[in-house]
Scaffold this active site. Structure first.
Site, PDB file in Angstrom:
ATOM      1  N   GLY A  12       0.820  -1.202   0.000  1.00  0.00           N
ATOM      2  CA  GLY A  12       0.000   0.000   0.000  1.00  0.00           C
ATOM      3  C   GLY A  12       0.853   1.249   0.000  1.00  0.00           C
ATOM      4  O   GLY A  12       2.085   1.197  -0.107  1.00  0.00           O
ATOM      5  N   GLY A  17       5.467   7.872   0.771  1.00  0.00           N
ATOM      6  CA  GLY A  17       6.058   6.712   0.134  1.00  0.00           C
ATOM      7  C   GLY A  17       5.156   5.496   0.094  1.00  0.00           C
ATOM      8  O   GLY A  17       4.055   5.479   0.641  1.00  0.00           O
ATOM      9  N   VAL A  19       4.696   1.102   0.492  1.00  0.00           N
ATOM     10  CA  VAL A  19       5.115   0.052   1.406  1.00  0.00           C
ATOM     11  C   VAL A  19       5.045  -1.294   0.689  1.00  0.00           C
ATOM     12  O   VAL A  19       4.013  -1.634   0.095  1.00  0.00           O
ATOM     13  CB  VAL A  19       4.234   0.014   2.670  1.00  0.00           C
ATOM     14  N   LYS A  23      11.129 -10.140   1.637  1.00  0.00           N
ATOM     15  CA  LYS A  23      11.675 -11.291   2.354  1.00  0.00           C
ATOM     16  C   LYS A  23      13.187 -11.151   2.453  1.00  0.00           C
ATOM     17  O   LYS A  23      13.860 -10.903   1.459  1.00  0.00           O
ATOM     18  CB  LYS A  23      11.299 -12.592   1.639  1.00  0.00           C
ATOM     19  N   ASP A 139      -2.767  11.686  13.063  1.00  0.00           N
ATOM     20  CA  ASP A 139      -3.449  11.070  11.918  1.00  0.00           C
ATOM     21  C   ASP A 139      -3.909   9.656  12.272  1.00  0.00           C
ATOM     22  O   ASP A 139      -3.694   8.702  11.526  1.00  0.00           O
ATOM     23  CB  ASP A 139      -2.532  11.038  10.694  1.00  0.00           C
TER      24      ASP A 139
END
Length: 330
Positions: A12, A17, A19, A23, A139
């Site tokens: 998302g 930025g 995300v 891994k 927020d």
């Protein structure tokens, strides 16, 4: 040795930025399980926001109900595929997603009463840490609350501190055409008229979140965005359905009090009847200013049957052992 990384999937986009799930593998011959982490990547123009976020998180390292970072709480510098400089922050991965996606996965987008109370308690525990370190999240919303599976239940952690400010700090986020700090539908009336970050802002947002968990509808869904600032300035708050449990309604009303002082503090709200139920005050343990519920157990003892008599002969029946009915106190 630098671990090998492997992109897994896009998770998302946050306040600064994107995300991704990544891994990390120590080496090809290492038999240990790989580490899965959520990696937030920001471009140069978003550096200040990401740097502020990781600085706040470094102060909250090890705190309850706060997302944790891996490494030494510094940004990793790299270049993207186009050769532009980027900065990365490596965090815990919440496999159950955000509270927003978690709510959407339920029928009618309504959570159970037990889950709502548990999640509310965890949010407040996180806010106690945030506020005691002198910060306001600014927020707070379902998208910024992460859910981690834990045995047969879940743990919730607060994330995305890119909009956070120190208590009393003036913000450059408020603008004439967009007079909100954070996400408008979760913001308080004073965020429309002021430009100072105060702890009570987060408590209003919490009230909106609890209301959404109960109703399955985000606050102010019936109001146009352009009209929201005027609605708040006219003294209105999201409607609280009468169908909600009485203590839940009172809790939300406290969070949505017009006067910020009447909302109390995160610590005060942790002791609200909505979260305590029948729990007694003396059963509350305090650890680093965080109340932890210790459930009491009521024992209902069924007395043995009296001796049985027949004619003139007395035959004494041995008493049955006491039967215990364990009733957990919520």
């Amino acid at each position: 040795m630098t671990p090998k990384t492997e992109f897994v999937k896009f998770l998302g986009k946050g306040s600064c930025g994107s995300v991704n799930l990544v891994k990390y593998i120590k080496s090809d011959d290492d038999s240990s399980l790989p580490l899965y982490a959520a990696v937030k990547t920001a471009e140069c123009e978003e550096y200040d926001t990401l740097e502020r976020e990781i600085q706040v998180l470094s102060k909250l390292k090890g705190c309850r109900s706060i997302v944790q970072c891996y490494g030494n709480y510094t940004l990793e510098e790299d270049f993207d595929v186009d050769g532009f400089r980027v900065y990365r922050m490596v965090m815990e991965y919440a496999s159950a997603g955000s509270l927003a996606t978690f709510i959407d996965s339920y029928k009618d987008s309504r959570l159970s009463d037990t889950l709502i109370r548990d999640f509310t308690r965890m949010i407040l525990q996180g806010l106690v840490s945030v506020h005691s370190h002198g910060y306001v999240h600014c927020d707070l919303k379902p998208d910024n609350l992460l859910i981690f599976p834990c045995r047969e239940s879940y743990e919730l952690e607060i994330s995305d501190f890119g909009s956070s400010r120190k208590v009393g700090e003036k913000s450059d986020c408020w603008e004439v055409d967009n007079p909100f700090m954070g996400t408008p539908i979760y913001m308080s009336p004073e965020s429309v008229r002021d430009n100072v970050a105060e702890k009570a802002l987060d408590l209003w947002s919490l009230g909106c979140i609890v209301l959404e968990m109960y109703t399955g509808v985000y606050p102010w869904s019936e109001i146009n965005y352009e009209d929201l600032a005027a609605v708040l300035l006219h003294g209105e708050a999201p409607e609280i359905p009468e169908s909600l449990p009485c203590d839940a309604r009172k809790f939300i009303e406290t969070c949505l009090a017009r006067n910020p002082k009447e909302r109390g503090s995160a610590s005060d709200l942790l002791l609200h009847q909505f979260l305590r139920g029948e729990q007694r005050m003396e059963d509350t343990i305090y650890d680093s200013s965080l109340p932890i519920s210790k459930k009491a157990i009521k024992l209902k003892i069924i007395p043995p049957k009296p001796p049985q008599f027949k004619h003139l002969k007395v035959k004494i029946m041995p008493p049955k052992p006491p039967a215990f009915s364990f009733i957990p106190v919520q």
